[in-house]
Design a protein around this motif. Structure first.
Motif, mmCIF file in Angstrom:
data_model
loop_
_atom_site.group_PDB
_atom_site.id
_atom_site.type_symbol
_atom_site.label_atom_id
_atom_site.label_comp_id
_atom_site.label_asym_id
_atom_site.label_seq_id
_atom_site.Cartn_x
_atom_site.Cartn_y
_atom_site.Cartn_z
ATOM 1 N N GLN A 81 5.304 4.082 -2.215
ATOM 2 C CA GLN A 81 4.557 2.882 -1.896
ATOM 3 C C GLN A 81 5.393 1.984 -1.000
ATOM 4 O O GLN A 81 6.622 2.100 -0.947
ATOM 5 N N GLY A 138 0.828 -1.192 0.000
ATOM 6 C CA GLY A 138 0.000 0.000 0.000
ATOM 7 C C GLY A 138 0.860 1.239 0.000
ATOM 8 O O GLY A 138 2.095 1.169 0.030
ATOM 9 N N SER A 139 0.209 2.396 -0.017
ATOM 10 C CA SER A 139 0.934 3.663 -0.020
ATOM 11 C C SER A 139 1.441 3.987 1.385
ATOM 12 O O SER A 139 0.956 3.456 2.380
ATOM 13 N N TYR A 185 1.781 -2.087 -8.579
ATOM 14 C CA TYR A 185 1.207 -0.894 -7.961
ATOM 15 C C TYR A 185 0.456 -0.113 -9.040
ATOM 16 O O TYR A 185 1.010 0.181 -10.103
ATOM 17 N N ASP A 210 -4.201 2.025 3.376
ATOM 18 C CA ASP A 210 -5.009 1.536 2.247
ATOM 19 C C ASP A 210 -4.388 0.277 1.659
ATOM 20 O O ASP A 210 -4.254 0.118 0.440
ATOM 21 N N ALA A 211 -4.013 -0.631 2.543
ATOM 22 C CA ALA A 211 -3.235 -1.787 2.141
ATOM 23 C C ALA A 211 -4.085 -2.849 1.455
ATOM 24 O O ALA A 211 -5.281 -2.984 1.691
ATOM 25 N N ILE A 212 -3.406 -3.617 0.594
ATOM 26 C CA ILE A 212 -4.010 -4.763 -0.080
ATOM 27 C C ILE A 212 -3.175 -6.002 0.255
ATOM 28 O O ILE A 212 -1.974 -6.032 -0.033
#
Length: 854
Positions: free
Chosen positions: A828, A787-788, A822, A797-799
């Motif tokens: 990031q 994430g950023s 990304y 805002d993690a994935i």
């Protein structure tokens, strides 16, 4: 003089009127217009004086009147229609049957300290109770196999009246259970069904009463019986009354007694739902039964219980949670530690966020969260607040992934929409409007309702409210011994043609019931300054008897009214209850809500108002933060959070005044057509109905609870208890092994294929080597966490990206690989984590273990 024998005397009805008895004892009458009209038709004065209690009516009405209606063909035809409607309702094929027809038998138990169902059962204090009542009603509408569990309070909450100084006083009328829509549960031999709950040095007995809510039974415990001692009689005396000892007595009876009661009634419950933490002790009793009656050990029993529990928190602030001192917990419930085989501190740790804090109190919310497979807040914003409040229970889990979700509250449409408005909707939208989902084409028919018809109906509702408020005030003043001039003045309060703003809340300080009074000159200008745009306020609500600041708010409002001679423009309606609430949400023009964001968990009264076509004027908190607050009302502020509460009050009070002066009043009064219709206002009313009614509805809410919580918890219960609890035993043993090995897990190496600088959508390969100790790849899930990077250097805002297991190297390290990209530019970040994995887990966070790369 004590009686030597007692009799329970039932109403004597002519045989032809026997259907009236069944109608009276099933609360379906509360949301069925035909049945409610039938009782009103029987004797309208008695209907009102009995507090809308059909059982009391049938027991006190004259035999002459009953003999009259036996000869009244119109009345008998209406009675037969109502009886058929109830029979059809109880027999119809339901949503639940269509969803779960192939599933084994199941039962969901819904525990709550209060239930607000109808006016004549005053065993509730406010929104939590009314929500619980609406939950049961919609569970019945949907056909869920649900039972309610509560306490039956002899004095209920309290009846409010104001003294001459405007100070809240409390009365505690005695509830006459034998003249209420209650059934006393009995054993096959006719004796009262009783349970016995262990308290220090004694047993406390409780009998069981049933309220039939459509197809859903609500069972309520009553300790005001022999052979209990006087103190124990009072356990079910007052809702939220007494001291901390009485509170723990009540919560033991609700949770532990509730489980025993369901067992005595023969229910095999597959999902337990704790509505707030008051019932969390139910988990302890369930574990005890599994240990002592099923032969499980503590870990196995806890696994079964936690896998089938659902918990809903309504509290947005830590101060609202029940906390008990450690010594009190051990005094009342320490014997559970002995049964569980736990040291005292480990037992107390079940209710502590920080188990190492040996002096910390025992939190009922923490116990409930630790014992639940599914936990939720009651609005999306409240879910965010709850995850922040309780993040410490899931160490090292990012706050946005804390497993507390949100199911936004709703209200039961047929219970809160005015009779005439329901008939209007039935006529133009069809009979299914009360449960139709948001995407139903039914809502496209809103424009078919003529503006004039909707507006004239609303004007009648406003007039009905004004007339009731006048009558209610007169009665209140006469009871208080007020002067003739005060009584005369009360007969003229409010103008049925003036823009009316409603505010009805529990008078907790964070709800800011006096925010609208902050600038006295400005509010007086709004109330009195423009004869063409008059505004008036109708206010109601109770403060907890021990909440002195809340009582001071009520007094401040009444002082403001009298000191500025605003008796006609501002009215405080005493003794707020379900009946007054229904009149207000239908009869006001705008619904005001001014909580201090983000402390309003949900706020359901605004939903009821919207269903009646009222635009809301509210701070963006609770449910209103999710609504279309532009098309269906007005937002006070833009969702800001303030550090200085005084500054917040100043800003939001001014915003409120501006909205009333510049938007609300002009839209209500200006640009009316030749028929006097404010068509733009009516358009906003239609939007309020169309956009809010289908979503902020317990039909949607209970469906969501069923699909997201009840079904899966019930399935897990059946899975884990199969084959003499073999899966539960396997899972408990696996968790024990997991706990022993988890902290030996080490991420040994991470190889990233790219350098520091990459491009958007460029594929980056990642290879990791992980030492799993004695665990295997089947026990864990390895994820990349991308994430950023924010200003604090944290990933936001993690994935998560699950990595693929590629076997092990010659050193026994497990190899995992994954490719990531990304999709946005900027700074990031990337990390790696290990989570537990097992087919029987509800979610990977259930064991509360997580390992991060260092």
């Amino acid at each position: 003089m004590q009686p030597i024998r007692t009799f329970n005397v039932s109403p004597s009805l002519p045989q032809r009127l026997e259907p009236m008895r069944q109608l009276a004892y099933n609360l379906h009458w509360d949301w069925n217009v035909e049945t409610k009209d039938l009782f009103r038709r029987l004797d309208s004065d008695l209907w009102e004086s009995s507090r809308h209690n059909p059982v009391l009516m049938l027991g006190t009405i004259s035999q002459e009147r009953l003999l009259e209606v036996v000869e009244d063909e119109g009345f008998l035809a209406q009675m037969d229609r109502a009886a058929r409607q109830l029979e059809d309702y109880l027999q119809e094929r339901t949503w639940y049957q269509k969803q779960r027809s192939q599933k084994p038998k199941e039962c969901y138990a819904y525990f709550s300290a209060e239930f607000g169902l109808v006016d004549c059962l005053p065993v509730y204090s406010g929104g939590l109770g009314v929500l619980a009542g609406d939950h049961l009603k919609s569970a019945s509408d949907l056909g869920l196999p649900l039972v309610g569990v509560g306490l039956l309070y002899q004095q209920g909450y309290f009846a409010q009246y104001l003294n001459a100084d405007g100070w809240q006083q409390e009365r505690y009328p005695i509830n006459d259970f034998y003249n209420m829509p209650l059934h006393l549960e009995r054993n096959p031999d006719g004796s009262e069904l009783k349970i016995a709950v262990d308290y220090p040095g004694r047993k406390v007995y409780a009998r069981v009463w049933r309220v039939q809510v459509g197809t859903v039974p609500l069972y309520m415990l009553d300790t005001n019986i022999e052979p209990n001692k006087a103190y124990d009689h009072d356990i079910t005396d007052q809702l939220y009354g007494g001291d901390l000892d009485m509170r723990i007595h009540q919560e033991i009876m609700l949770g532990i007694g509730g489980v025993q009661m369901l067992k005595a009634l023969g229910y095999e419950v597959t999902t337990y739902h704790m509505n707030e933490g008051h019932a969390a002790f139910s988990s302890l009793e369930r574990i005890r039964l599994l240990i002592q009656e099923e032969g499980l050990n503590y870990a196995q029993a806890k696994q079964v219980v936690a896998s089938s529990n659902v918990f809903t928190t309504h509290t947005p602030v830590p101060a609202g949670i029940d906390l008990f001192p450690p010594d009190k917990m051990l005094y009342y419930l320490g014997y559970y530690a002995d049964i569980f085989g736990l040291p005292k501190e480990q037992f107390l740790g079940l209710g502590r966020e920080n188990t190492g804090d040996l002096s910390g109190p025992f939190s009922m919310a923490v116990l409930a969260l630790k014992m639940a497979t599914f936990s939720n807040g009651v609005a999306q914003l409240h879910g965010v607040v709850s995850r922040q409040m309780f993040q410490g229970l899931w160490n090292k889990v990012p706050v946005e992934e804390v497993p507390i979700t949100a199911i936004t509250n709703g209200v039961h449409a047929r219970s809160c929409v005015a009779k005439s408005t329901q008939e209007l909707y039935d006529r133009y939208l069809g009979p299914n409007w009360s449960s139709a989902p948001p995407d139903s084409q039914l809502w496209e028919r809103m424009d078919a309702i003529p503006d004039e018809e909707l507006w004239r109906n609303h004007e009648r509702c406003r007039l009905d409210m004004v007339l009731y408020v006048r009558e209610h005030l007169v009665k209140h003043l006469r009871d208080r011994g007020a002067s003739a001039s005060e009584i005369l003045q009360a007969q003229e309060v409010l103008d049925p043609n003036v823009l009316t703003i409603g505010f009805a809340r529990r008078f907790a300080t964070y709800k800011r019931a006096t925010l609208w009074m902050r600038d006295l000159n400005r509010i007086k200008q709004i109330l009195l300054g423009n004869k063409h745009r008059k505004v008036q306020f109708v206010i109601a609500g109770k403060a907890h008897p021990k909440d002195i600041p809340g009582k001071e708010l009520i007094r401040d409002i009444n002082h403001f009214i009298h000191e500025h001679h605003l008796e006609k423009q501002v009215v405080f309606v005493p003794n707020y209850d379900i009946h007054i609430a229904r009149l207000m949400v239908a009869g006001c023009d705008v619904w005001l809500n001014t909580p201090r964001r983000p402390r309003e968990a949900s706020g359901t009264s605004g939903m009821k108002a919207a269903m009646n076509g009222l635009p809301n004027l509210s701070v963006l908190d609770g449910w209103w933060d999710e609504a279309d607050y532009v098309r269906t009302g007005w937002a006070i502020g833009h969702g800001e959070n303030y550090e200085d509460p005084n500054y917040q009050d100043e800003v939001e009070a001014n915003a409120l005044y501006d909205l009333i002066e510049k938007e609300v009043a002009p839209l209500f009064y200006d640009n009316r057509d030749n028929d006097g219709l404010p068509r733009l206002w009516v358009a906003k009313m239609k939007d309020a109905i169309r956009l809010n009614c289908p979503f902020f509805n317990t039909a949607r809410m209970v469906r969501e609870y069923a699909q997201r919580a009840y079904f899966s918890a019930s399935d897990r219960y059946h899975t884990l208890t199969a084959e003499n609890y073999a899966p539960a035993k396997e899972l408990a043993d696996w968790k024990a092994k997991l706990g022993e090995q988890w902290f030996k897990i080490k991420v040994k190496d991470i190889d990233v294929s790219a350098e520091t600088d990459i491009e958007v959508n460029q594929t980056v390969g990642v290879k990791a080597k992980v030492d799993l100790a004695t665990l295997t790849n089947n026990d864990v899930r390895v994820e990349l966490y991308q994430g950023s990077i924010d200003a604090n250097g944290d990933i936001v805002d993690a994935i998560p990206v699950v990595m693929d297991y590629q076997g092990s190297d010659d050193q026994g390290l497990s190899i995992y690989t994954a490719n990531i990209t990304y999709t946005t530019s900027g700074l990031q970040g990337l990390s790696l984590r290990v989570l537990p994995q097992n087919q029987y887990l509800a979610n990977p966070y259930e064991p509360r273990l997580i390992a991060w790369a260092e």
